[in-house]
Design an enzyme around this catalytic site. Structure first.
Site, PDB file in Angstrom:
ATOM      1  CE  LYS A   1     -42.923   9.008 -67.371  1.00  0.00           C
ATOM      2  NZ  LYS A   1     -42.233   8.327 -68.498  1.00  0.00           N
TER       3      LYS A   1
ATOM      4  CE1 TYR B   1     -39.464   4.482 -65.577  1.00  0.00           C
ATOM      5  CE2 TYR B   1     -38.378   6.463 -64.785  1.00  0.00           C
ATOM      6  CZ  TYR B   1     -39.477   5.834 -65.366  1.00  0.00           C
ATOM      7  OH  TYR B   1     -40.569   6.574 -65.748  1.00  0.00           O
TER       8      TYR B   1
ATOM      9  CG  PHE C   1     -34.543   4.324 -73.145  1.00  0.00           C
ATOM     10  CD1 PHE C   1     -35.119   4.390 -71.885  1.00  0.00           C
ATOM     11  CD2 PHE C   1     -34.828   3.217 -73.943  1.00  0.00           C
ATOM     12  CE1 PHE C   1     -35.952   3.390 -71.419  1.00  0.00           C
ATOM     13  CE2 PHE C   1     -35.666   2.196 -73.483  1.00  0.00           C
ATOM     14  CZ  PHE C   1     -36.225   2.289 -72.207  1.00  0.00           C
TER      15      PHE C   1
ATOM     16  NE  ARG D   1     -49.276  -1.000 -69.337  1.00  0.00           N
ATOM     17  CZ  ARG D   1     -48.051  -0.512 -69.408  1.00  0.00           C
ATOM     18  NH1 ARG D   1     -47.534   0.176 -68.406  1.00  0.00           N
ATOM     19  NH2 ARG D   1     -47.319  -0.694 -70.485  1.00  0.00           N
TER      20      ARG D   1
ATOM     21  NE  ARG E   1     -47.334   7.375 -71.369  1.00  0.00           N
ATOM     22  CZ  ARG E   1     -47.027   6.124 -71.034  1.00  0.00           C
ATOM     23  NH1 ARG E   1     -47.528   5.111 -71.725  1.00  0.00           N
ATOM     24  NH2 ARG E   1     -46.220   5.888 -70.017  1.00  0.00           N
TER      25      ARG E   1
ATOM     26  CG  ASN F   1     -43.940   8.899 -71.689  1.00  0.00           C
ATOM     27  OD1 ASN F   1     -43.564   9.352 -70.612  1.00  0.00           O
ATOM     28  ND2 ASN F   1     -43.927   7.610 -71.952  1.00  0.00           N
TER      29      ASN F   1
ATOM     30  CG  HIS G   1     -44.400   5.252 -64.672  1.00  0.00           C
ATOM     31  ND1 HIS G   1     -43.665   4.384 -65.443  1.00  0.00           N
ATOM     32  CD2 HIS G   1     -44.739   4.564 -63.544  1.00  0.00           C
ATOM     33  CE1 HIS G   1     -43.555   3.225 -64.803  1.00  0.00           C
ATOM     34  NE2 HIS G   1     -44.186   3.311 -63.645  1.00  0.00           N
TER      35      HIS G   1
ATOM     36  CD  GLU H   1     -43.638   0.911 -61.221  1.00  0.00           C
ATOM     37  OE1 GLU H   1     -42.835   0.673 -62.147  1.00  0.00           O
ATOM     38  OE2 GLU H   1     -44.789   1.360 -61.417  1.00  0.00           O
TER      39      GLU H   1
HETATM   40  P1  CMP Z   1     -42.427   4.783 -68.655  1.00  0.00           P
HETATM   41  O1  CMP Z   1     -43.774   4.160 -68.720  1.00  0.00           O
HETATM   42  O2  CMP Z   1     -42.178   5.729 -67.532  1.00  0.00           O
HETATM   43  O3  CMP Z   1     -41.330   3.618 -68.573  1.00  0.00           O
HETATM   44  C1  CMP Z   1     -39.998   3.792 -69.043  1.00  0.00           C
HETATM   45  C2  CMP Z   1     -39.804   5.064 -69.771  1.00  0.00           C
HETATM   46  O4  CMP Z   1     -38.653   5.157 -70.573  1.00  0.00           O
HETATM   47  C3  CMP Z   1     -40.952   5.257 -70.727  1.00  0.00           C
HETATM   48  O5  CMP Z   1     -42.133   5.538 -70.011  1.00  0.00           O
HETATM   49  C4  CMP Z   1     -40.420   6.366 -71.618  1.00  0.00           C
HETATM   50  O6  CMP Z   1     -40.726   7.649 -71.111  1.00  0.00           O
HETATM   51  C5  CMP Z   1     -38.909   6.191 -71.537  1.00  0.00           C
HETATM   52  N1  CMP Z   1     -38.325   5.867 -72.829  1.00  0.00           N
HETATM   53  C6  CMP Z   1     -37.443   6.629 -73.486  1.00  0.00           C
HETATM   54  N2  CMP Z   1     -37.083   6.052 -74.631  1.00  0.00           N
HETATM   55  C7  CMP Z   1     -37.764   4.892 -74.716  1.00  0.00           C
HETATM   56  C8  CMP Z   1     -37.808   3.843 -75.683  1.00  0.00           C
HETATM   57  N3  CMP Z   1     -37.082   3.883 -76.817  1.00  0.00           N
HETATM   58  N4  CMP Z   1     -38.636   2.796 -75.441  1.00  0.00           N
HETATM   59  C9  CMP Z   1     -39.381   2.741 -74.299  1.00  0.00           C
HETATM   60  N5  CMP Z   1     -39.352   3.708 -73.343  1.00  0.00           N
HETATM   61  C10 CMP Z   1     -38.559   4.780 -73.553  1.00  0.00           C
END
Ligand code: CMP
Length: 138
Positions: A9, A49, A57, A85, A102, A112, A115, A126
């Site tokens: 990211k 997304y 969010f 994961r 992470r 974080n 992804h 994806e």
């Molecule tokens: P990712 O695995 O890329 O999938 C969705 C992303 O939304 C997640 O990682 C986080 O970086 C982001 N995100 C931000 N806020 C939240 C939240 N409250 N819960 C889950 N994902 C969040």
């Protein structure tokens, strides 16, 4: 052999952490079969997304993912989706296990670091969202 999709990211790319993350991916037995650096547009990030479109969010997530270039990856190994994961750790870096990507490199639940696809259908969508067949080399 299974394929999964990964992103390094914007904040991790900006902080020059891509090399460390890529090295770790290879050390953990993944083969990087697709890789490119891209700068997502707002539309592209929203499409990627789309499952989160109704979440509170979502606007912040899209703004963040379009704040700088990302490195998109197709990874291959046995059980790749779960293994990637596990290697990333929990979505929230504060809850991620010691030694996970992470935990090591994430800043907060939004920034974080990486992804990863969460299921076979998601991985298929994806990968095809970012890569065409000519860009993947097992
Ligand atoms: P990712 O695995 O890329 O999938 C969705 C992303 O939304 C997640 O990682 C986080 O970086 C982001 N995100 C931000 N806020 C939240 C939240 N409250 N819960 C889950 N994902 C969040």
């Amino acid at each position: 052999m299974e394929k999964t999709f990964a992103i390094i990211k914007p904040d991790a790319v900006e902080r020059n952490l891509a090399g460390k993350i890529l090295a770790r991916i290879e050390e953990e037995g993944f083969k990087i079969i697709g890789i490119k650096k891209i700068f997502l547009s707002k539309n592209e990030a929203e499409g990627f997304y789309h499952v989160h479109a109704e979440r509170p969010f979502f606007p912040d997530l899209v703004a963040y993912m379009t704040s700088g270039p990302v490195i998109s990856l197709v990874l291959e190994r046995e059980n790749a989706i779960k293994k990637w994961r596990d290697l990333m750790g929990a979505t929230n870096p504060e809850e991620a296990a010691e030694g996970t990507i992470r935990k090591l490199y994430g800043t907060n639940i939004e920034k974080n670091a990486t992804h990863g696809s969460d299921a076979p259908e998601t991985a298929k969508f994806e990968i095809s969202y970012f890569f065409n067949a000519l860009e993947i080399h097992p």
